[in-house]
Design an enzyme around this catalytic site. Structure first.
Site, mmCIF file in Angstrom:
data_model
loop_
_atom_site.group_PDB
_atom_site.id
_atom_site.type_symbol
_atom_site.label_atom_id
_atom_site.label_comp_id
_atom_site.label_asym_id
_atom_site.label_seq_id
_atom_site.Cartn_x
_atom_site.Cartn_y
_atom_site.Cartn_z
ATOM 1 N N TYR A 54 135.247 44.126 -0.071
ATOM 2 C CA TYR A 54 135.715 45.513 0.041
ATOM 3 C C TYR A 54 135.370 46.122 1.401
ATOM 4 O O TYR A 54 136.096 47.002 1.882
ATOM 5 C CB TYR A 54 135.163 46.356 -1.119
ATOM 6 N N ARG A 57 138.320 45.139 3.338
ATOM 7 C CA ARG A 57 139.482 45.951 2.967
ATOM 8 C C ARG A 57 139.384 47.347 3.595
ATOM 9 O O ARG A 57 140.367 47.902 4.061
ATOM 10 C CB ARG A 57 139.581 46.111 1.452
ATOM 11 N N GLN A 87 148.632 53.824 -7.806
ATOM 12 C CA GLN A 87 147.828 52.676 -8.204
ATOM 13 C C GLN A 87 147.060 52.108 -7.009
ATOM 14 O O GLN A 87 146.249 51.199 -7.173
ATOM 15 C CB GLN A 87 148.738 51.590 -8.792
ATOM 16 N N ASN A 88 147.325 52.641 -5.825
ATOM 17 C CA ASN A 88 146.728 52.113 -4.602
ATOM 18 C C ASN A 88 145.344 52.704 -4.369
ATOM 19 O O ASN A 88 145.084 53.867 -4.686
ATOM 20 C CB ASN A 88 147.628 52.420 -3.411
ATOM 21 N N HIS A 105 143.244 53.757 -9.767
ATOM 22 C CA HIS A 105 142.410 52.562 -9.637
ATOM 23 C C HIS A 105 141.254 52.739 -8.661
ATOM 24 O O HIS A 105 140.658 51.759 -8.231
ATOM 25 C CB HIS A 105 143.280 51.367 -9.235
ATOM 26 N N GLY A 170 157.620 51.279 -5.279
ATOM 27 C CA GLY A 170 156.745 50.210 -4.833
ATOM 28 C C GLY A 170 155.813 49.650 -5.882
ATOM 29 O O GLY A 170 154.772 49.104 -5.544
ATOM 30 N N THR A 171 156.172 49.756 -7.162
ATOM 31 C CA THR A 171 155.331 49.166 -8.198
ATOM 32 C C THR A 171 156.186 48.339 -9.145
ATOM 33 O O THR A 171 157.310 48.717 -9.473
ATOM 34 C CB THR A 171 154.547 50.228 -8.990
ATOM 35 N N SER A 172 155.635 47.225 -9.578
ATOM 36 C CA SER A 172 156.355 46.297 -10.450
ATOM 37 C C SER A 172 156.329 46.735 -11.909
ATOM 38 O O SER A 172 156.940 46.095 -12.756
ATOM 39 C CB SER A 172 155.736 44.904 -10.335
#
Length: 228
Positions: A54, A57, A87-88, A105, A170-172
Protein backbone atom coordinates in the site's frame (compact mmCIF):
# COMPACT_ATOMS: atom_id res chain seq x y z
CA UNK A 1 -34.26 22.34 -6.26
CA UNK A 2 -31.68 20.45 -8.31
CA UNK A 3 -32.31 16.85 -9.27
CA UNK A 4 -30.09 14.28 -7.52
CA UNK A 5 -27.50 12.61 -9.75
CA UNK A 6 -25.73 9.64 -8.18
CA UNK A 7 -22.51 8.45 -9.81
CA UNK A 8 -21.24 4.95 -9.00
CA UNK A 9 -17.61 4.77 -10.15
CA UNK A 10 -15.17 1.90 -10.36
CA UNK A 11 -11.66 1.05 -11.43
CA UNK A 12 -12.27 1.92 -15.08
CA UNK A 13 -12.37 5.65 -14.38
CA UNK A 14 -9.08 5.54 -12.44
CA UNK A 15 -7.38 3.34 -15.03
CA UNK A 16 -7.44 6.20 -17.53
CA UNK A 17 -5.35 8.25 -15.11
CA UNK A 18 -2.75 5.45 -15.12
CA UNK A 19 -3.71 3.53 -11.99
CA UNK A 20 -3.57 -0.22 -12.48
CA UNK A 21 -6.55 -2.40 -11.57
CA UNK A 22 -6.21 -5.93 -10.23
CA UNK A 23 -9.04 -7.35 -12.33
CA UNK A 24 -7.17 -6.59 -15.53
CA UNK A 25 -4.45 -9.20 -15.07
CA UNK A 26 -5.41 -12.72 -13.99
CA UNK A 27 -6.60 -11.61 -10.57
CA UNK A 28 -3.15 -10.33 -9.65
CA UNK A 29 -2.65 -6.83 -8.29
CA UNK A 30 0.84 -5.55 -9.07
CA UNK A 31 2.02 -9.19 -9.17
CA UNK A 32 0.48 -10.03 -5.78
CA UNK A 33 -2.37 -12.42 -5.10
CA UNK A 34 -5.34 -10.39 -3.92
CA UNK A 35 -5.87 -12.54 -0.84
CA UNK A 36 -2.27 -11.82 0.23
CA UNK A 37 -2.60 -8.03 0.16
CA UNK A 38 -6.32 -7.37 0.59
CA UNK A 39 -7.49 -9.58 3.43
CA UNK A 40 -7.11 -9.61 7.23
CA UNK A 41 -5.51 -13.05 6.92
CA UNK A 42 -2.90 -11.72 4.51
CA UNK A 43 -2.05 -8.91 6.89
CA UNK A 44 -1.76 -11.33 9.80
CA UNK A 45 0.62 -13.55 7.78
CA UNK A 46 2.93 -10.84 6.49
CA UNK A 47 2.07 -7.34 7.68
CA UNK A 48 5.29 -5.80 6.35
CA UNK A 49 4.55 -7.00 2.80
CA UNK A 50 1.02 -5.60 2.99
CA UNK A 51 2.25 -2.24 4.29
CA UNK A 52 4.90 -2.10 1.54
CA UNK A 53 2.24 -2.88 -1.05
CA UNK A 54 0.00 0.00 0.00
CA UNK A 55 2.97 2.33 0.40
CA UNK A 56 3.72 1.70 -3.27
CA UNK A 57 0.08 2.27 -4.22
CA UNK A 58 0.05 5.54 -2.25
CA UNK A 59 3.24 6.70 -3.97
CA UNK A 60 1.81 5.85 -7.38
CA UNK A 61 -1.37 7.77 -6.58
CA UNK A 62 0.63 10.93 -5.97
CA UNK A 63 2.14 10.61 -9.45
CA UNK A 64 -1.15 10.66 -11.39
CA UNK A 65 -3.85 13.26 -11.98
CA UNK A 66 -7.63 13.22 -12.42
CA UNK A 67 -8.70 12.69 -16.01
CA UNK A 68 -11.42 14.23 -18.16
CA UNK A 69 -14.05 11.78 -16.90
CA UNK A 70 -13.47 12.95 -13.31
CA UNK A 71 -13.67 16.58 -14.43
CA UNK A 72 -16.93 16.03 -16.31
CA UNK A 73 -18.49 14.55 -13.17
CA UNK A 74 -17.51 17.78 -11.40
CA UNK A 75 -18.98 19.87 -14.22
CA UNK A 76 -22.36 18.23 -13.66
CA UNK A 77 -22.47 19.78 -10.17
CA UNK A 78 -23.49 23.01 -11.92
CA UNK A 79 -26.73 21.31 -12.96
CA UNK A 80 -27.40 18.60 -10.38
CA UNK A 81 -27.03 17.68 -6.74
CA UNK A 82 -24.20 15.22 -7.48
CA UNK A 83 -23.22 12.41 -5.11
CA UNK A 84 -20.28 10.18 -6.04
CA UNK A 85 -20.16 6.67 -4.61
CA UNK A 86 -16.85 5.13 -5.56
CA UNK A 87 -15.36 1.68 -5.23
CA UNK A 88 -11.94 3.26 -5.77
CA UNK A 89 -9.49 3.92 -2.94
CA UNK A 90 -7.80 6.84 -4.71
CA UNK A 91 -8.75 10.48 -4.19
CA UNK A 92 -8.98 11.48 -7.85
CA UNK A 93 -12.64 12.50 -7.58
CA UNK A 94 -11.80 14.87 -4.73
CA UNK A 95 -8.74 16.25 -6.49
CA UNK A 96 -10.87 16.91 -9.57
CA UNK A 97 -13.25 18.94 -7.40
CA UNK A 98 -16.15 16.65 -6.52
CA UNK A 99 -17.67 17.80 -3.23
CA UNK A 100 -19.78 14.79 -2.15
CA UNK A 101 -17.78 11.54 -2.31
CA UNK A 102 -18.36 8.27 -0.45
CA UNK A 103 -15.56 5.69 -0.56
CA UNK A 104 -17.06 2.22 -0.13
CA UNK A 105 -13.71 0.45 -0.01
CA UNK A 106 -11.69 2.95 1.99
CA UNK A 107 -8.98 5.44 1.05
CA UNK A 108 -5.28 5.03 0.31
CA UNK A 109 -4.32 8.32 1.94
CA UNK A 110 -5.87 7.40 5.28
CA UNK A 111 -5.01 4.88 8.01
CA UNK A 112 -6.66 3.63 11.18
CA UNK A 113 -5.78 1.59 14.29
CA UNK A 114 -6.20 -2.17 13.98
CA UNK A 115 -8.94 -2.11 16.62
CA UNK A 116 -11.10 0.67 15.16
CA UNK A 117 -13.27 1.37 12.11
CA UNK A 118 -13.86 5.00 12.99
CA UNK A 119 -10.58 6.52 14.23
CA UNK A 120 -9.41 7.52 10.76
CA UNK A 121 -6.18 9.47 10.26
CA UNK A 122 -4.96 11.25 7.12
CA UNK A 123 -1.61 9.73 6.12
CA UNK A 124 0.57 11.06 3.31
CA UNK A 125 3.82 9.12 3.80
CA UNK A 126 4.86 5.47 4.07
CA UNK A 127 3.26 3.42 6.84
CA UNK A 128 5.52 1.09 8.82
CA UNK A 129 5.30 -1.55 11.51
CA UNK A 130 5.67 0.40 14.72
CA UNK A 131 3.58 3.35 13.54
CA UNK A 132 1.04 3.54 16.35
CA UNK A 133 -2.11 5.40 17.29
CA UNK A 134 -2.09 7.67 20.33
CA UNK A 135 -3.35 4.65 22.27
CA UNK A 136 -0.39 2.53 21.18
CA UNK A 137 -2.23 0.42 18.57
CA UNK A 138 -0.56 -0.48 15.26
CA UNK A 139 -1.94 1.50 12.32
CA UNK A 140 -3.16 -0.22 9.15
CA UNK A 141 -4.33 1.05 5.76
CA UNK A 142 -7.89 2.42 5.80
CA UNK A 143 -8.93 -0.10 3.17
CA UNK A 144 -11.94 -2.41 3.28
CA UNK A 145 -10.37 -5.82 2.73
CA UNK A 146 -12.22 -8.92 1.54
CA UNK A 147 -14.38 -10.34 4.30
CA UNK A 148 -14.62 -7.05 6.18
CA UNK A 149 -17.77 -4.94 6.69
CA UNK A 150 -18.43 -1.96 4.41
CA UNK A 151 -19.15 0.87 6.87
CA UNK A 152 -20.39 3.36 4.26
CA UNK A 153 -22.89 0.96 2.65
CA UNK A 154 -26.00 2.11 4.50
CA UNK A 155 -25.34 5.74 3.65
CA UNK A 156 -24.79 4.77 -0.01
CA UNK A 157 -28.08 2.87 -0.11
CA UNK A 158 -29.97 5.88 1.27
CA UNK A 159 -28.48 8.12 -1.40
CA UNK A 160 -29.40 5.69 -4.19
CA UNK A 161 -32.97 5.39 -2.97
CA UNK A 162 -33.52 9.10 -3.59
CA UNK A 163 -31.64 9.37 -6.90
CA UNK A 164 -33.30 10.94 -9.95
CA UNK A 165 -30.47 9.79 -12.23
CA UNK A 166 -28.06 6.93 -11.57
CA UNK A 167 -24.83 6.84 -13.59
CA UNK A 168 -22.53 3.82 -13.45
CA UNK A 169 -19.07 4.42 -14.89
CA UNK A 170 -16.04 2.14 -15.04
CA UNK A 171 -17.29 -0.74 -12.91
CA UNK A 172 -18.02 -4.32 -13.90
CA UNK A 173 -20.82 -4.60 -11.31
CA UNK A 174 -19.17 -7.79 -10.05
CA UNK A 175 -17.97 -6.64 -6.63
CA UNK A 176 -20.61 -6.88 -3.94
CA UNK A 177 -22.15 -5.27 -2.01
CA UNK A 178 -21.43 -2.23 -4.24
CA UNK A 179 -22.85 -3.93 -7.34
CA UNK A 180 -26.16 -4.32 -5.54
CA UNK A 181 -26.71 -0.55 -5.29
CA UNK A 182 -28.41 -0.59 -8.69
CA UNK A 183 -31.30 -2.47 -7.06
CA UNK A 184 -32.03 0.42 -4.67
CA UNK A 185 -32.91 3.07 -7.25
CA UNK A 186 -36.61 3.64 -7.98
CA UNK A 187 -38.38 2.74 -11.21
CA UNK A 188 -38.60 6.45 -12.04
CA UNK A 189 -34.83 6.87 -11.82
CA UNK A 190 -32.97 7.10 -15.14
CA UNK A 191 -30.07 4.62 -15.19
CA UNK A 192 -27.01 5.03 -17.44
CA UNK A 193 -24.02 2.73 -17.83
CA UNK A 194 -20.53 3.41 -19.20
CA UNK A 195 -18.21 0.41 -19.50
CA UNK A 196 -16.22 -0.95 -22.45
CA UNK A 197 -16.37 -4.60 -21.42
CA UNK A 198 -19.83 -5.34 -20.08
CA UNK A 199 -22.54 -7.20 -21.89
CA UNK A 200 -25.46 -5.00 -20.98
CA UNK A 201 -28.24 -6.56 -18.96
CA UNK A 202 -28.69 -3.67 -16.55
CA UNK A 203 -30.10 -0.71 -18.47
CA UNK A 204 -32.03 0.17 -21.59
CA UNK A 205 -29.88 -0.23 -24.70
CA UNK A 206 -29.99 3.49 -25.54
CA UNK A 207 -28.58 4.27 -22.07
CA UNK A 208 -25.63 1.87 -22.40
CA UNK A 209 -22.35 3.40 -23.57
CA UNK A 210 -19.95 0.57 -24.34
CA UNK A 211 -16.78 2.64 -24.24
CA UNK A 212 -14.10 3.98 -21.93
CA UNK A 213 -14.93 6.26 -19.03
CA UNK A 214 -13.56 9.38 -20.74
CA UNK A 215 -15.22 8.72 -24.10
CA UNK A 216 -18.47 7.73 -22.42
CA UNK A 217 -18.57 10.83 -20.22
CA UNK A 218 -17.90 13.04 -23.24
CA UNK A 219 -20.92 11.60 -25.03
CA UNK A 220 -23.22 11.26 -22.04
CA UNK A 221 -22.63 14.58 -20.25
CA UNK A 222 -24.71 16.70 -22.68
CA UNK A 223 -27.47 14.08 -22.60
CA UNK A 224 -27.64 14.26 -18.81
CA UNK A 225 -27.41 18.07 -18.75
CA UNK A 226 -30.59 18.22 -20.81
CA UNK A 227 -32.44 16.51 -17.97
CA UNK A 228 -31.59 19.10 -15.33
Amino acid sequence: MKKKLVVLSGAGISAESGLKTFRDSDGLWENHRIEDVASPEGFARDPQMVLDFYNARRKQLLEVEPNEAHLLVVELEQYFDVHVITQNVDDLHERAGSTNVIHLHGELRKVRPLNSLTKIITWETDLHLGDMSTAGIQLRPHIVWFGEPVPEMEKAIEICESADIFLIVGTSLQVYPAAGLIHYVTEKCGVYLIDPNLENSFVQQENFYKMSAVEGMRKLTPVIKNQS
